[in-house]
Design an enzyme around this catalytic site. Structure first.
Site, short mmCIF file in Angstrom:
data_model
loop_
_atom_site.label_atom_id
_atom_site.label_comp_id
_atom_site.label_asym_id
_atom_site.label_seq_id
_atom_site.Cartn_x
_atom_site.Cartn_y
_atom_site.Cartn_z
N TYR A 114 0.84 -1.21 0.00
CA TYR A 114 0.00 0.00 0.00
C TYR A 114 0.87 1.26 0.00
O TYR A 114 0.69 2.16 -0.82
CB TYR A 114 -0.93 -0.02 1.21
CG TYR A 114 -1.68 1.26 1.44
CD1 TYR A 114 -2.79 1.59 0.67
CD2 TYR A 114 -1.28 2.17 2.42
CE1 TYR A 114 -3.48 2.78 0.87
CE2 TYR A 114 -1.96 3.35 2.63
CZ TYR A 114 -3.05 3.66 1.85
OH TYR A 114 -3.72 4.83 2.04
N ASP B 183 -10.36 9.75 5.96
CA ASP B 183 -9.02 10.35 5.98
C ASP B 183 -9.14 11.86 5.80
O ASP B 183 -9.37 12.31 4.68
CB ASP B 183 -8.18 9.73 4.86
CG ASP B 183 -6.72 10.22 4.89
OD1 ASP B 183 -6.39 11.11 5.68
OD2 ASP B 183 -5.93 9.69 4.08
#
Lengths: 125, 125
Positions: A15, A39
């Site tokens: 990731y 986020d």
């Protein structure tokens, strides 16, 4: 069977590698189809591949470096601290969020929550 | 109004000071009456003051040091990385979990989740 700590470690590192040098499509492929992304924590929760792809596309073109600082894994979860440096023109933006991810039994990310606030952002001219 | 990032920082530091040198009763006073505690993530979730007090009492008598490494706060949440060294006889146990806490508007901890696994524990004779 719950995703192993070793598989989770591999996915978190992949990731971060893809956030630095991959495409939004490659990143989204790590997520389950109905995954959730928040986020930073406190902002709108994005649900599903289309919304998550758009999130990563928004900074896909910027030059970035990422570095894993600390990773803890347990029971299908990862919690990790990483650094990300983003370059936009002559400016450098340094961030080091803490993130929590959950994983499905197939190893795909089912949720991501990033803990940071504006006061954690360092701008270098 | 959601607990401020400054109030959350103060409470996290007080929490770590009390884990090192306080009583279980003092630690529990930082938690809301119906708070949840999951340490490590994947183990049974403890709910409420009695269960949470018993958890901290289980290692209250041991000599401990704590040190905050990294803290991120946002939207009534804290995510932090800390070190804890516990001494039991001639043995030292070093751990450095990542934890996530949520806070009520009154600043009390409403949930705590600790991310670590046995492989993160370092034992020194």
């Amino acid at each position: 069977m719950v995703a192993s700590n070793e598989d989770i470690r591999t996915t978190v590192q992949r990731y971060l590698d893809l956030v630095a040098g991959g495409t939004a499509a490659e990143i989204v492929a790590l997520y389950a189809p109905d995954a959730k992304l928040e986020d930073p924590v406190g902002s709108d929760v994005l649900v599903g591949h289309d919304a998550i792809r758009a999130f990563y596309e928004s900074f896909e073109a910027l030059k970035k470096k990422t570095n894993l600082v600390t990773l803890r894994t347990c029971a299908g979860h990862a919690a990790f601290h990483f650094e990300i440096v983003t370059e936009a023109g002559d400016m450098k933006y340094r961030m080091a969020p803490l993130e929590v991810m959950t994983f499905g039994d197939d190893g795909l990310i089912t949720s991501m929550r990033a803990f940071w606030s504006d006061q954690d952002l360092v701008v270098e001219a």
